[in-house]
Design a protein around this motif. Structure first.
Motif, PDB file in Angstrom:
ATOM      1  N   ALA A   1      22.009  62.533 -37.246  1.00 58.56           N
ATOM      2  CA  ALA A   1      20.869  62.660 -38.159  1.00 58.56           C
ATOM      3  C   ALA A   1      20.597  64.141 -38.387  1.00 58.56           C
ATOM      4  O   ALA A   1      19.778  64.759 -37.720  1.00 58.56           O
ATOM      5  N   GLY A   2      21.314  64.718 -39.328  1.00 63.79           N
ATOM      6  CA  GLY A   2      21.253  66.156 -39.530  1.00 63.79           C
ATOM      7  C   GLY A   2      22.277  66.810 -38.637  1.00 63.79           C
ATOM      8  O   GLY A   2      23.474  66.789 -38.929  1.00 63.79           O
ATOM      9  N   THR A   3      21.841  67.402 -37.530  1.00 66.59           N
ATOM     10  CA  THR A   3      22.792  67.880 -36.532  1.00 66.59           C
ATOM     11  C   THR A   3      23.384  66.684 -35.802  1.00 66.59           C
ATOM     12  O   THR A   3      22.793  65.599 -35.747  1.00 66.59           O
ATOM     13  N   ARG A   4      24.565  66.897 -35.204  1.00 67.47           N
ATOM     14  CA  ARG A   4      25.218  65.775 -34.516  1.00 67.47           C
ATOM     15  C   ARG A   4      24.325  65.211 -33.413  1.00 67.47           C
ATOM     16  O   ARG A   4      24.251  64.003 -33.207  1.00 67.47           O
ATOM     17  N   PHE A   5      23.654  66.106 -32.706  1.00 70.41           N
ATOM     18  CA  PHE A   5      22.754  65.683 -31.629  1.00 70.41           C
ATOM     19  C   PHE A   5      21.356  66.212 -31.909  1.00 70.41           C
ATOM     20  O   PHE A   5      21.189  67.299 -32.450  1.00 70.41           O
TER      21      PHE A   5
ATOM     22  N   TRP B   1      30.711  70.642 -33.187  1.00 68.63           N
ATOM     23  CA  TRP B   1      30.110  69.378 -33.589  1.00 68.63           C
ATOM     24  C   TRP B   1      29.389  69.434 -34.928  1.00 68.63           C
ATOM     25  O   TRP B   1      29.090  68.388 -35.508  1.00 68.63           O
ATOM     26  N   ASP B   2      29.107  70.624 -35.407  1.00 69.88           N
ATOM     27  CA  ASP B   2      28.307  70.738 -36.626  1.00 69.88           C
ATOM     28  C   ASP B   2      28.964  71.668 -37.645  1.00 69.88           C
ATOM     29  O   ASP B   2      29.990  71.314 -38.191  1.00 69.88           O
ATOM     30  N   SER B   3      28.400  72.819 -37.882  1.00 69.97           N
ATOM     31  CA  SER B   3      28.902  73.694 -38.950  1.00 69.97           C
ATOM     32  C   SER B   3      28.448  75.118 -38.696  1.00 69.97           C
ATOM     33  O   SER B   3      27.575  75.375 -37.858  1.00 69.97           O
TER      34      SER B   3
ATOM     35  N   GLY C   1      23.519  71.769 -23.918  1.00 70.99           N
ATOM     36  CA  GLY C   1      23.209  71.334 -25.272  1.00 70.99           C
ATOM     37  C   GLY C   1      23.468  72.452 -26.270  1.00 70.99           C
ATOM     38  O   GLY C   1      24.457  73.178 -26.181  1.00 70.99           O
ATOM     39  N   TYR C   2      22.562  72.594 -27.235  1.00 73.65           N
ATOM     40  CA  TYR C   2      22.702  73.669 -28.208  1.00 73.65           C
ATOM     41  C   TYR C   2      22.181  74.999 -27.673  1.00 73.65           C
ATOM     42  O   TYR C   2      22.343  76.029 -28.308  1.00 73.65           O
TER      43      TYR C   2
ATOM     44  N   ALA D   1      17.769  70.661 -35.634  1.00 77.99           N
ATOM     45  CA  ALA D   1      17.968  69.728 -34.511  1.00 77.99           C
ATOM     46  C   ALA D   1      16.722  68.914 -34.201  1.00 77.99           C
ATOM     47  O   ALA D   1      16.740  68.094 -33.285  1.00 77.99           O
ATOM     48  N   TYR D   2      15.649  69.092 -34.977  1.00 74.52           N
ATOM     49  CA  TYR D   2      14.423  68.323 -34.741  1.00 74.52           C
ATOM     50  C   TYR D   2      13.903  67.616 -35.990  1.00 74.52           C
ATOM     51  O   TYR D   2      12.962  66.837 -35.902  1.00 74.52           O
TER      52      TYR D   2
END
Length: 323
Positions: free
Chosen positions: A272-276, A208-210, A177-178, A263-264
């Motif tokens: 929703a915010g972060t990809r996962f 996946w994000d930034s 994961g992250y 991520a939470y």
């Protein structure tokens, strides 16, 4: 240099002479393989101590980065262990601990404690390309942390007062994961020998994000090793460390997320915010501040720690490292 060495290569080959073995190494690293050998022509300094006789250390170790990812940072990056995402992650971690000390010293706390954020030596794992097991191709977080621990023992750098951070590049490894940390080496000053370790999957946040998410997750995973559930409960009334974070509306449809909430803070769905979304325990009603997600279509990220996060880290440092 022998294959599997953890030292930077300083050979004089030109950057474009990439062997089939090196190309295969880069492909394996991209999907989370156990990696491999040193980057082509890497010659950077691999350890920088910013803290002298500091009582607490955060040592950040660059992992292997695939060729195509290094090319994205320019041709000069082929000779570096620290591409731009890694450098920005390191800078974010360093700034976070500056914030903690500034917060504490405004209250005349931790006045004599020094925290050093250092560049650690590159971490490369022995070749496992002959193994086709799922755990060799896509190691679990537990397996990756175990391998990282073994390299730290081999290098004789476990000192009892250090958080070791591995900047990993594995954008397709859903088992990592992250990133994250696991007991018994999840808290600095506790566990087997006092050293904690954590992994930040920079490859995932970059793919996946930034870059903003990369920086926040670097802080996020490092900060976890300076938080204990009893202290978190004292500060925010729940044992979930993510509840120390904030999600603040800065405009009617914009939500700004602090590092430990990254991520939470969003609903449990893709994008929703972060990809996962993170899979650890969390309860949005218990965040130190959460302004809600109704109508939100823009997510931004701040590297500024919440006061609750600074307070929890300060208490941990006071109880473990002050006489």
């Amino acid at each position: 240099m022998a294959p599997g060495s953890d030292e930077s290569s300083s050979n004089s080959r030109s950057w474009w002479h990439v062997s089939r073995r090196e190309a295969l190494r880069d492909i394996c690293a991209a999907v989370g393989g156990a990696a491999l050998v040193s980057p082509v022509g890497a010659s950077e300094t691999t350890a920088v101590d910013h803290g002298g006789d500091a009582a607490v250390r955060v040592r950040v170790h660059p992992g292997a980065v695939p060729l195509q990812a290094r090319l994205g940072d320019g041709l000069d990056a082929l000779r570096r262990n620290w591409p731009a995402p890694f450098r920005d992650a390191l800078a974010a971690i360093e700034a976070a601990f500056d914030q903690v000390l500034a917060y504490a010293r405004e209250q005349s706390r931790l006045e004599s404690l020094e925290i050093a954020v250092e560049r650690g030596r590159p971490v490369r794992f022995p070749p496992s390309m002959r193994s086709l097991s799922p755990n060799a191709v896509l190691p679990s977080l537990e397996s990756l942390l175990d391998r990282f621990r073994e390299r730290l023992r081999t290098h004789d750098v476990l000192a009892g007062d250090t958080c070791h951070v591995l900047l990993h590049w594995s954008p397709l490894n859903y088992r990592v994961g992250y990133g994250g940390t696991l007991s018994p080496n999840s808290l600095v000053g506790a566990g087997d020998d006092g050293d904690a370790q954590t992994v930040v999957n920079v490859g995932a946040t970059e793919r996946w994000d930034s870059r903003a998410v990369t920086q926040n997750m670097a802080i996020h995973e490092t900060v976890h090793t300076f938080l204990s559930e009893p202290i978190v409960e004292e500060v925010v009334g729940t044992r979930c460390e993510h509840a120390l974070g904030t999600a603040i509306r800065t405009a009617p449809t914009t939500l700004e997320i602090s590092p430990i909430a990254t991520a939470y803070a969003g609903p449990d769905r893709i994008g929703a915010g972060t990809r996962f979304q993170g899979t650890g325990c969390y309860d949005h009603d218990r965040f130190s501040r959460h302004d809600g997600t109704d109508g939100i279509d823009t997510w931004t990220y701040t590297t500024a720690l919440s006061d609750a996060t600074c307070e929890a880290i300060t208490r941990t440092l006071e109880r473990r490292f002050e006489a």
